[in-house]
Design an enzyme around this catalytic site. Structure first.
Site, PDB file in Angstrom:
ATOM      1  CB  SER A  95      71.391 -12.230 -29.155  1.00 30.67           C
ATOM      2  OG  SER A  95      71.014 -12.262 -27.800  1.00 30.67           O
ATOM      3  CG  ASP A 154      70.641 -15.985 -25.555  1.00 34.12           C
ATOM      4  OD1 ASP A 154      71.841 -16.312 -25.658  1.00 34.12           O
ATOM      5  OD2 ASP A 154      69.780 -16.331 -26.374  1.00 34.12           O
ATOM      6  NE  ARG A 198      62.817  -9.186 -23.784  1.00 40.61           N
ATOM      7  CZ  ARG A 198      62.921  -9.906 -22.667  1.00 40.61           C
ATOM      8  NH1 ARG A 198      61.901  -9.981 -21.827  1.00 40.61           N
ATOM      9  NH2 ARG A 198      64.043 -10.537 -22.368  1.00 40.61           N
TER      10      ARG A 198
END
Length: 499
Positions: A177, A230, A108
């Site tokens: 991540s 995250d 994203r």
């Protein structure tokens, strides 16, 4: 004739007695099998017991392991990794910042505009982009060039004229991540790929530098202001909304936690100095282990058959990846040793055939006849003809697994609070101000906590039980969604070169 009739009557009586005997024997066997199923569930429930006393032992064990992990590398199951984040957002951030969230087969890009006061977000724009299999297994240049090109197109489309000032460099928060050895707040070396990626020439490289080089090639005037995972993003976003936020926990498919630690407590890095005197520590708490954790034979077999045996022990007991699988293993044994699930042994022998969302749906079925449970059994497991009492027993198994997971997660959270003196166990040293405990907020993200109401209720209840009525009112668990996106952007704002 009389003799023949008498003989026939006698034969009928014998046959009737035989049938009755068979029926009685069948009922006895059926009761025994049902009794065996009930006994298995009772044994499982006892093995999963999480009394407040036991939970407090887990709290103590978590705090001890945290101390050990801060004292030396490899001194604990908890890695206690430095993030170099020593300046958390406080709601005063202002301007337009970007985030890139790379953690799977999609990534994203986000543009967030912060108001500069009152922790207010003015605009929030996002684009998702799929990553092809070729890019996931190609070269680092191909992957990062594709990401940078997508990011540039997004900036040009969403920039609303700001990009017309060529000398203004934009700041980006990069959520990556994958396992990284952090070098600074904005750099880190890739340790290994996971989640289907296999780009060999990227391993050991600074992923922020790889992205920076790709952005320069595309002519995009942007720098990586913060490289985070995250969990750290969730803490940053929580602190943006509420400066009493001291820790963050993600409980979803996987699980992790981070928190704000005093730099003088990070003994393995002596002489570490920060402007604030604090630093965010990434615990990697999924690997926590203690003999006080209520482990069952089902947990042991799951671990033995997993690709990471003897690792991620805590995660395997509390995260969404594994809860449905634990339920399946219990149901499989019940099917093998009783007849409550007709002809279901083969269907229940498939690993991970019961995913946690299915388990949650069965657990939260509140219809009188447990209609949803029956439908899931038929549609997803191809098991039909399950009695109502057997369905109730199944729901009980789901409840046992969920309750244990939530209460252990709660103990982990209180363990963090104990380590930083916010659990009320040490009087004045326990974060008390003017005779009463200091307000403490823990940011929580992840589908298991956010979307599974029974799990959330059990966790909140256990936190209150462990802390006690004097301290519990001062501890708040706050849902904080999109740490990997908005959290990364607000960290870019906090570490912006333009501030």
């Amino acid at each position: 004739m009389g003799g023949a009739g008498l003989g026939l009557a006698a034969a009928c009586a014998v046959a009737t007695c035989a049938i009755a005997t068979v029926m009685v024997a069948h009922r006895v066997r059926s009761r025994r099998r049902w009794g065996r199923a009930v006994a298995l569930v009772r044994e499982f429930e006892e093995a999963c017991a999480t009394s407040v006393g036991r939970l407090r032992q887990v709290v103590d064990a978590m705090a001890v392991e945290m101390h050990a992990g801060l004292a030396s590398e490899g001194g604990s199951k908890l890695r206690m990794l430095l993030t170099f984040i020593d300046n958390l957002p406080d709601g005063s951030e202002e301007g337009t910042y970007y985030a890139l969230d790379l953690g799977g087969t999609n990534f994203r890009v986000l543009q967030i505009q912060f108001s500069g006061k009152g922790s207010m977000i003015l605009t929030h724009r996002v684009q998702r982009q799929q990553i092809s299999q070729e890019l996931m297994t190609g070269t680092r240049e191909e992957l990062f060039n594709f990401i940078a090109s997508t990011l540039k197109q997004f900036v040009q489309r969403e920039d609303d004229g700001i990009d017309q000032i060529p000398d203004v460099r934009k700041d980006l928060g990069f959520t990556f991540s994958f396992p990284v050895r952090q070098l600074s707040v904005s750099s880190g070396l890739l340790i290994k790929w996971t989640k289907g990626f296999s780009i060999k020439d990227a391993v050991g490289k600074d992923v922020a530098q790889c992205l920076t080089e790709a952005m320069l090639k595309t002519g995009l005037n942007m720098r990586v202001a913060a490289l985070v995972n995250d969990t750290v993003g969730t803490l940053a976003l929580g602190h943006y909304y509420d400066v009493d936020t001291v820790a963050a926990v993600i409980i979803g498919t996987g699980t992790n936690a981070c928190y704000l630690e005093r730099t003088d407590a990070i003994i393995k890095y002596q002489g570490l100095l920060t402007n604030s005197g604090d630093m965010v520590v990434n615990m990697e708490w999924g690997n926590f282990w203690s003999s006080h954790l209520p482990r069952t034979p089902y947990d042991i077999s799951l671990d033995d058959e997993s690709p990471n045996r003897n690792e991620q022990g805590f995660e395997k007991m509390i995260s969404g990846m594994y809860l449905g699988e634990i339920v399946r293993r219990v149901l499989q044994r019940m099917a093998e040793e009783s007849d409550i699930f007709p002809d279901a042994v083969q269907n229940l022998s498939v690993p991970f055939v019961i995913r946690t969302p299915l388990m949650a749906a069965m657990h939260e079925d509140d219809s009188p006849d447990l209609r949803e449970v029956g439908k899931i059994l038929e549609d997803h497991l191809k098991i039909s003809g399950v009695s109502l009492k057997a369905r109730r027993l199944l729901v009980r198994v789901c409840d046992i697994v969920t309750r244990r997971a939530a209460r252990l997660a709660a103990a982990g959270i209180v363990g963090i609070l104990k380590k930083i003196g916010r659990d009320g166990s040490a009087g004045v040293a326990s974060g008390r101000t003017k005779g009463k405990p200091r307000r403490t907020v823990v940011a929580v993200e992840g589908g298991l906590y956010v979307g599974y109401s029974m799990f959330r209720e059990y966790l909140n209840e256990a936190v209150a039980e462990i802390l006690g009525e004097e301290v519990a009112p001062y501890v708040c668990l706050r849902v904080c969604e999109d740490g990997s996106g908005t959290g990364a952007a607000v960290l870019a704002a906090a570490y912006s070169s333009n501030r």
